[in-house]
Design an enzyme around this catalytic site. Structure first.
Site, PDB file in Angstrom:
ATOM      1  N   LYS A 159      -3.333   3.364  -3.030  1.00 58.19           N
ATOM      2  CA  LYS A 159      -4.498   4.174  -3.393  1.00 58.19           C
ATOM      3  C   LYS A 159      -4.401   5.525  -2.704  1.00 58.19           C
ATOM      4  O   LYS A 159      -3.816   5.659  -1.630  1.00 58.19           O
ATOM      5  CB  LYS A 159      -5.791   3.489  -2.947  1.00 58.19           C
ATOM      6  CG  LYS A 159      -5.991   2.082  -3.495  1.00 58.19           C
ATOM      7  CD  LYS A 159      -7.206   1.423  -2.865  1.00 58.19           C
ATOM      8  CE  LYS A 159      -7.371  -0.007  -3.344  1.00 58.19           C
ATOM      9  NZ  LYS A 159      -8.510  -0.692  -2.693  1.00 58.19           N
ATOM     10  N   ASP A 200       0.829  -1.196   0.000  1.00 58.55           N
ATOM     11  CA  ASP A 200       0.000   0.000   0.000  1.00 58.55           C
ATOM     12  C   ASP A 200       0.870   1.255   0.000  1.00 58.55           C
ATOM     13  O   ASP A 200       2.078   1.199   0.275  1.00 58.55           O
ATOM     14  CB  ASP A 200      -0.880   0.028   1.251  1.00 58.55           C
ATOM     15  CG  ASP A 200      -2.193  -0.718   1.051  1.00 58.55           C
ATOM     16  OD1 ASP A 200      -2.474  -1.124  -0.088  1.00 58.55           O
ATOM     17  OD2 ASP A 200      -2.922  -0.882   2.043  1.00 58.55           O
ATOM     18  N   MET A 239      -9.535   8.730   6.250  1.00 60.67           N
ATOM     19  CA  MET A 239      -9.679   9.156   4.845  1.00 60.67           C
ATOM     20  C   MET A 239     -10.765  10.225   4.717  1.00 60.67           C
ATOM     21  O   MET A 239     -11.567  10.213   3.788  1.00 60.67           O
ATOM     22  CB  MET A 239     -10.004   7.942   3.958  1.00 60.67           C
ATOM     23  CG  MET A 239      -8.939   6.871   3.985  1.00 60.67           C
ATOM     24  SD  MET A 239      -9.417   5.333   3.151  1.00 60.67           S
ATOM     25  CE  MET A 239     -10.531   4.618   4.363  1.00 60.67           C
TER      26      MET A 239
END
Length: 423
Positions: A233, A211, A340
């Site tokens: 991401k 990641d 997030m």
């Protein structure tokens, strides 16, 4: 006898007869080690400690309840003498030497034809250490090496194809090993917060699927032939879709690789770990999950914020900034942790306020938790969005909403709780 005079080797005694002369604690310890190696053990001793008696009663070794005889050496491949009687031990060693049978003489280290090292096993690696005539030194070195292997500080990878964990050759065509997948939580980014198991699996990995978040610095220490596949991401930008990540994990494992899916935080806390686990199982791939220190709790802690605190908050919720917040308890004594959530910050605060949360409730945004450039921004539900825009808050960041923020040393004076002893 100098250490340079020995030739280290490893004996394969599976199914082979060995002799232990003596029935004391040393003999019992050596007999058990020989049994662990798969040897057929015979003990010769008039008396024996409870360990030997129990092993004999269980049928795991044969015990001759008498003294040593020269004819006892007719069948053994290997001999261990530990009677405690120097004359008997010397006789066994001499008889073994005459018959060219390797013998370890526990009673006379210097004249022994063979030495027993300090031994430990980690996975299918066996560590054997000799340190001259200093067994305690050998044990200390052995323990240090074993601990380093356990912690992943030393490499554990197989370099011969067809030998999976455990050391057994696969039954697949061509001897190809069956691969595996480990979903590893790397924590919030500080390598020091990774678990020992996570470190060990990285040391064994052939492929790391990484990641963008998590302990990126550990990738620099991987051997050059370990492939790193980047699937990171960012909010609103997923260059490698989750379905493709799932396929990568299975493809690499089916090819015989040990795959580590290195994820930030914990695989099961908003990390798609459950989806990856299910996909691997559907395709008959061995998979395990290694929990990590979730950023939902650890990153607030880096800013001095506990998610619960007696007298301030007895519960907390962890959500993403993209989720509907209207159903959460709208109270300052129930901590809300947003992951997030920077892009949707203004909308999220409006939703919480509309649900009844006081606009004066303190909010903290912790950017890049545990990194050298960590930054903490503290305001209230009413003005945190404007404050974040003014200072240019960016992901990765964790947002904490609730009265626990008042405990942070980063909170401005008018929001800080000063009388914690009264709680």
């Amino acid at each position: 006898m100098a250490l340079m005079d020995i030739y280290p080797t490893a004996l394969r005694l599976l199914g082979r007869p060995v002799l232990v002369v003596g029935g004391g604690k040393v003999a019992a310890r050596r007999a058990k080690g020989l049994l662990d190696a798969g040897a057929r053990v015979t003990v010769v001793a008039p008396e024996a400690v409870e360990t030997i008696r129990d092993l004999a009663d269980a049928g795991l070794l044969h015990w001759e309840t008498r003294g040593y005889r020269t004819e006892d050496l007719e069948t053994p491949w290997f001999v261990q003498t530990a009677t405690g009687d120097p004359a008997v031990d010397a006789q066994v060693a001499a008889d073994s030497e005459a018959r060219r049978i390797w013998c370890v003489n526990a009673g006379d280290h210097e004249s022994s034809a063979a030495w027993t090292p300090a031994v430990a096993s980690v996975d299918d690696v066996k560590i054997a250490v000799n340190a001259g005539a200093d067994p305690r030194r050998a044990m200390a070195v052995r323990d240090a090496v074993a601990a380093a292997l356990d912690e992943g500080a030393l490499p554990l990878r197989h370099h011969r194809r067809g030998i999976p964990r455990g050391g057994q050759v696969s039954g697949r065509p061509g001897g190809q090993a069956k691969g595996s997948v480990a979903l590893v939580g790397g924590g919030p980014g500080d390598p020091g917060l990774m678990t020992v198991r996570a470190r060990q699996l990285l040391a064994e990995a052939d492929v790391v699927v990484a990641d963008r978040l998590g302990p990126r610095s550990v990738l620099d220490g991987l051997p050059e032939d370990v492939r790193v596949i980047e699937v990171g991401k960012t909010p609103g930008h997923h260059p490698v879709p989750q379905d493709e990540i799932n396929r990568i994990l299975v493809r690499e494992a089916v090819a015989g690789n040990h795959v580590v899916r290195l994820k930030g935080g914990d695989p099961y806390v908003l990390g798609r770990g459950g989806e990856e686990l299910a996909f691997c199982r559907e395709h008959d791939v061995d998979v395990q999950v290694v929990p990590g220190v979730t950023s939902a709790i650890s990153v607030p802690a880096a800013a001095g914020i506990p998610v619960t605190h007696r007298g301030l908050a007895t519960g907390f919720s962890v959500v993403t900034g993209h989720d509907e917040l209207g159903n959460l308890p709208a109270r300052p004594d129930h901590t809300v942790v947003l992951l997030m959530g920077v892009k949707a910050l203004s909308r999220s605060m409006a939703t919480l306020a509309a649900s009844g949360l006081s606009p004066d409730t303190p909010v903290a945004i912790v950017e890049r938790g545990y990194a050298p450039d960590q930054r903490v921004t503290v305001a209230t539900v009413a003005d945190i969005a404007d404050r974040a825009a003014d200072v240019g808050v960016e992901n990765p960041a964790v947002i904490v909403v609730g009265d626990v923020v008042r405990l942070s040393p980063y909170a401005p004076e008018h929001l800080r709780l000063t009388h914690t002893h009264a709680l």
